[in-house]
Design an enzyme around this catalytic site. Structure first.
Site, mmCIF file in Angstrom:
data_model
loop_
_atom_site.group_PDB
_atom_site.id
_atom_site.type_symbol
_atom_site.label_atom_id
_atom_site.label_comp_id
_atom_site.label_asym_id
_atom_site.label_seq_id
_atom_site.Cartn_x
_atom_site.Cartn_y
_atom_site.Cartn_z
ATOM 1 N N VAL A 69 -6.057 -7.513 2.392
ATOM 2 C CA VAL A 69 -4.522 -6.969 2.596
ATOM 3 C C VAL A 69 -4.149 -6.563 3.844
ATOM 4 O O VAL A 69 -3.072 -6.750 4.449
ATOM 5 C CB VAL A 69 -4.263 -6.366 1.256
ATOM 6 C CG1 VAL A 69 -2.904 -5.483 1.163
ATOM 7 C CG2 VAL A 69 -4.746 -6.959 0.087
ATOM 8 N N LYS B 265 0.191 8.605 -6.902
ATOM 9 C CA LYS B 265 0.882 8.705 -5.539
ATOM 10 C C LYS B 265 1.768 7.451 -5.038
ATOM 11 O O LYS B 265 2.986 7.727 -4.943
ATOM 12 C CB LYS B 265 -0.132 8.826 -4.488
ATOM 13 C CG LYS B 265 0.513 8.858 -3.025
ATOM 14 C CD LYS B 265 -0.628 8.927 -1.886
ATOM 15 C CE LYS B 265 -1.119 7.851 -1.596
ATOM 16 N NZ LYS B 265 -0.143 6.807 -0.673
ATOM 17 N N ASN B 266 1.183 6.327 -5.274
ATOM 18 C CA ASN B 266 2.135 5.377 -4.811
ATOM 19 C C ASN B 266 3.131 4.677 -5.793
ATOM 20 O O ASN B 266 3.858 3.929 -5.251
ATOM 21 C CB ASN B 266 1.197 4.100 -4.834
ATOM 22 C CG ASN B 266 0.188 4.174 -3.517
ATOM 23 O OD1 ASN B 266 0.458 5.185 -2.596
ATOM 24 N ND2 ASN B 266 -0.755 3.134 -3.336
ATOM 25 N N ARG C 51 4.438 7.041 5.972
ATOM 26 C CA ARG C 51 5.181 6.062 5.821
ATOM 27 C C ARG C 51 5.942 5.304 4.691
ATOM 28 O O ARG C 51 7.121 4.760 4.795
ATOM 29 C CB ARG C 51 4.074 4.806 6.033
ATOM 30 C CG ARG C 51 4.212 3.234 6.048
ATOM 31 C CD ARG C 51 3.287 2.319 5.976
ATOM 32 N NE ARG C 51 3.750 1.216 5.374
ATOM 33 C CZ ARG C 51 4.552 0.214 6.299
ATOM 34 N NH1 ARG C 51 4.463 0.447 7.695
ATOM 35 N NH2 ARG C 51 4.757 -0.715 5.560
ATOM 36 N N ASP D 222 -6.906 -0.230 -1.861
ATOM 37 C CA ASP D 222 -7.092 1.157 -1.971
ATOM 38 C C ASP D 222 -8.496 1.568 -2.469
ATOM 39 O O ASP D 222 -8.991 2.720 -2.267
ATOM 40 C CB ASP D 222 -6.011 1.735 -2.747
ATOM 41 C CG ASP D 222 -4.588 1.710 -1.900
ATOM 42 O OD1 ASP D 222 -4.727 1.513 -0.712
ATOM 43 O OD2 ASP D 222 -3.641 2.052 -2.293
ATOM 44 N N ASP E 180 -0.943 6.012 7.491
ATOM 45 C CA ASP E 180 -2.306 5.635 7.717
ATOM 46 C C ASP E 180 -2.579 4.722 8.784
ATOM 47 O O ASP E 180 -1.615 3.848 9.069
ATOM 48 C CB ASP E 180 -2.858 5.093 6.436
ATOM 49 C CG ASP E 180 -3.228 5.824 5.163
ATOM 50 O OD1 ASP E 180 -2.967 7.151 5.556
ATOM 51 O OD2 ASP E 180 -3.115 5.449 4.214
HETATM 52 C C1 UD1 Z 1 1.477 -0.115 -0.750
HETATM 53 C C2 UD1 Z 1 0.361 1.053 -0.934
HETATM 54 C C3 UD1 Z 1 -0.903 1.099 -0.192
HETATM 55 C C4 UD1 Z 1 -1.546 -0.055 -0.732
HETATM 56 C C5 UD1 Z 1 -0.552 -1.370 -0.628
HETATM 57 C C6 UD1 Z 1 -1.184 -2.600 -1.229
HETATM 58 C C7 UD1 Z 1 2.142 3.124 -1.229
HETATM 59 C C8 UD1 Z 1 2.834 4.160 -0.459
HETATM 60 N N1 UD1 Z 1 1.170 2.315 -0.518
HETATM 61 O O1 UD1 Z 1 1.452 -0.017 0.696
HETATM 62 O O2 UD1 Z 1 -1.624 2.112 -0.903
HETATM 63 O O3 UD1 Z 1 -2.735 -0.324 -0.079
HETATM 64 O O4 UD1 Z 1 0.518 -0.971 -1.184
HETATM 65 O O5 UD1 Z 1 -1.589 -2.465 -2.517
HETATM 66 O O6 UD1 Z 1 2.668 2.446 -2.187
HETATM 67 N N2 UD1 Z 1 3.509 -6.630 5.473
HETATM 68 C C9 UD1 Z 1 3.934 -7.470 6.437
HETATM 69 N N3 UD1 Z 1 5.510 -7.220 6.436
HETATM 70 C C10 UD1 Z 1 6.385 -6.358 5.502
HETATM 71 C C11 UD1 Z 1 5.511 -5.927 4.453
HETATM 72 C C12 UD1 Z 1 4.374 -5.815 4.456
HETATM 73 O O7 UD1 Z 1 3.531 -8.035 7.079
HETATM 74 O O8 UD1 Z 1 7.562 -6.398 5.491
HETATM 75 C C13 UD1 Z 1 1.958 -6.675 5.468
HETATM 76 C C14 UD1 Z 1 1.466 -5.350 5.759
HETATM 77 O O9 UD1 Z 1 1.204 -5.475 7.033
HETATM 78 C C15 UD1 Z 1 0.195 -5.517 4.966
HETATM 79 C C16 UD1 Z 1 0.347 -6.398 3.568
HETATM 80 O O10 UD1 Z 1 1.530 -7.038 3.954
HETATM 81 O O11 UD1 Z 1 -0.717 -6.304 5.743
HETATM 82 C C17 UD1 Z 1 0.592 -5.333 2.486
HETATM 83 O O12 UD1 Z 1 1.573 -4.564 2.741
HETATM 84 P P1 UD1 Z 1 2.343 -3.762 1.432
HETATM 85 O O13 UD1 Z 1 1.992 -4.474 0.066
HETATM 86 O O14 UD1 Z 1 3.761 -3.922 1.822
HETATM 87 O O15 UD1 Z 1 1.834 -2.373 1.325
HETATM 88 P P2 UD1 Z 1 2.652 -1.119 1.366
HETATM 89 O O16 UD1 Z 1 3.726 -1.137 0.569
HETATM 90 O O17 UD1 Z 1 2.937 -0.744 2.742
#
Ligand code: UD1
Length: 410
Positions: free
Chosen positions: A310, A5-6, A75, A288, A99
């Site tokens: 995370v 999915k991701n 998202r 996850d 989520d």
């Molecule tokens: C993706 C996955 C999710 C997984 C996560 C970490 C998808 C659709 N989702 O989510 O299932 O749990 O990776 O492996 O691929 N953050 C910031 N600022 C930003 C970006 C992120 O503060 O600009 C923080 C987020 O709030 C979070 C952390 O960084 O606490 C990790 O986020 P990120 O790695 O970006 O996860 P996603 O890409 O949203």
């Protein structure tokens, strides 16, 4: 194993980078693919599913606005930001929902694109970005964010000059999207390491790309085996993508066999021993799989400490586990779980995709009937969850039908 999915959602967005017909194969039959298909259609693409292949026909001039009604459901639709900005010079994407697992900022996405010359504003719930042509830049991420790495890489492939991303995410899904982009003609080095270097090119071409196997679904089945004293063989997921997870499961007493890059088997004869788990960006233990890890702890022998590094607020579902008689307490980023011989079936509610799956696994270890409500969350990430559980011998039944038709009936 079906495609991740991701990964697939990002591959679909990456298709926007090239005019013409991109084919993404090994797509999972999940709700998020249906929603992402609709996002692309609203951008002017023709999207058709053919078996496990998604054919995406991208116009010469895609539309550049993604509305809130779809983005709030998914998202991951924010991943159209990089491709549309770099290809069209303009993009307007609603701020996402998704989520309820913590406050997930976009600051690193925005800062990275701004460093490449984009002008970005936040107006009336939309991120609006524009630029003549992005230019290469040196970008250091504060945290190896998966989404920010993806948006910056997909923007950099058509930028003028070289972009260096330091502290980049190293997830297998990043490697997958970079493999697709490279096949499209992009110049990328270092995917899968902390430093990714992208030399921008003038145009990309459409390709056919096979989605990497879903390590999180594969890992969920591995936990299912260890929790239920079962024996599960998973094919089509590279065990190297689950190194830390399989090591942990071996520490619970399960027998783990790896089949090269093709799959693995987890067999458990006894009640699992409790293990401590700390989530971290890849190659650490994946956030996850936090929920299945806690669910395992609730029936393990001994006490485990589970630490989430995370996301905030990923422990919401622990209250639901308590309804099954689990002894689990949370304090900030930590959960302390004391295992019980058996849980006690009760009605519970899925709060997100992984929590939903974990509650079903806990239900399999509970006396009597467990009813899991809001299973639409599970549909977002696990294709054919109930039939697959049945084929493994679980006594499980779906009561409600999915509210949206799933692919391939797109
Ligand atoms: C993706 C996955 C999710 C997984 C996560 C970490 C998808 C659709 N989702 O989510 O299932 O749990 O990776 O492996 O691929 N953050 C910031 N600022 C930003 C970006 C992120 O503060 O600009 C923080 C987020 O709030 C979070 C952390 O960084 O606490 C990790 O986020 P990120 O790695 O970006 O996860 P996603 O890409 O949203």
């Amino acid at each position: 194993m079906v495609g991740a999915k991701n990964s697939v959602l990002k591959l679909m967005a990456a298709a926007l980078l090239a005019e013409g017909r991109t084919e993404v194969t090994n797509i999972p039959r999940i709700l998020d693919v249906t929603i992402m298909s609709e996002v692309l259609r609203r951008l002017g693409c023709d999207v058709v599913a053919d078996g496990d292949t998604l054919v995406i026909d991208v116009p010469a001039e895609p539309r550049t606005e993604a509305d809130y009604d779809l983005v709030r459901q998914l998202r991951a639709s924010i991943c159209v930001l990089g491709p549309l900005l770099t290809r069209c010079g303009h993009v307007k994407v609603a701020l996402p929902g998704g989520d309820a697992i913590g406050s997930r900022g976009l600051d690193m996405h925005i800062a990275g694109l701004e460093r490449m010359g984009a002008e970005i504003t936040n107006e009336h719930g939309f991120v609006i970005a524009s630029v003549d042509r992005l230019r290469g830049a040196d970008i250091v991420l504060e945290f190896p964010s998966v989404g920010a790495t993806e948006n910056i890489v997909t923007a950099a492939v058509l930028a003028k000059g070289t972009t260096v991303i330091d502290n980049a995410a190293r997830e297998p899904e990043i490697v997958d999207i970079c493999a697709m982009l490279s096949a499209m003609g992009a110049q990328i080095d270092g995917a899968g390491t902390s430093t990714i270097v992208v030399d921008g090119v003038d145009a990309l071409r459409p390709v056919t790309h096979r989605t990497v196997g879903d390590r999180i679904v594969a890992g969920t089945w591995a936990f299912a085996a260890a929790m239920t004293r079962g024996d599960v063989t998973v094919r089509g997921a590279d065990p190297a993508h689950l190194d830390v997870v399989l090591e942990k499961l071996a520490s619970t007493g399960a027998e783990v066999t790896r089949y090269g890059t093709e799959g693995f088997r987890v067999a458990a004869a006894d009640r699992p021993r409790a293990v401590d788990v700390v989530t971290l960006p890849y190659p650490g233990f994946p956030t996850d799989l936090l929920a299945p890890a806690i669910a395992l702890g609730t029936v393990a022998e001994g006490a485990s400490m589970v630490t989430e590094n995370v996301f905030d607020a990923r422990f919401m579902f622990v209250n639901e586990l308590a309804r099954l008689g689990a002894d689990a307490r949370t304090d900030g980023h930590h959960a302390v779980v004391r295992g019980k011989h058996v849980l006690s079936g009760a009605p519970v509610r899925a709060t997100d995709i992984r929590a939903g799956a974990a509650l079903v696994l806990a239900g399999l270890c509970a006396d009597g009937v467990t009813e899991v409500a809001d299973v639409h969350h599970i549909d977002r990430g696990y294709p054919d969850f109930v039939p697959q559980l049945e084929s493994l011998g679980a006594d499980v039944r779906r009561v409600t039908v999915p509210d949206v038709e799933l692919p391939p009936a797109l």
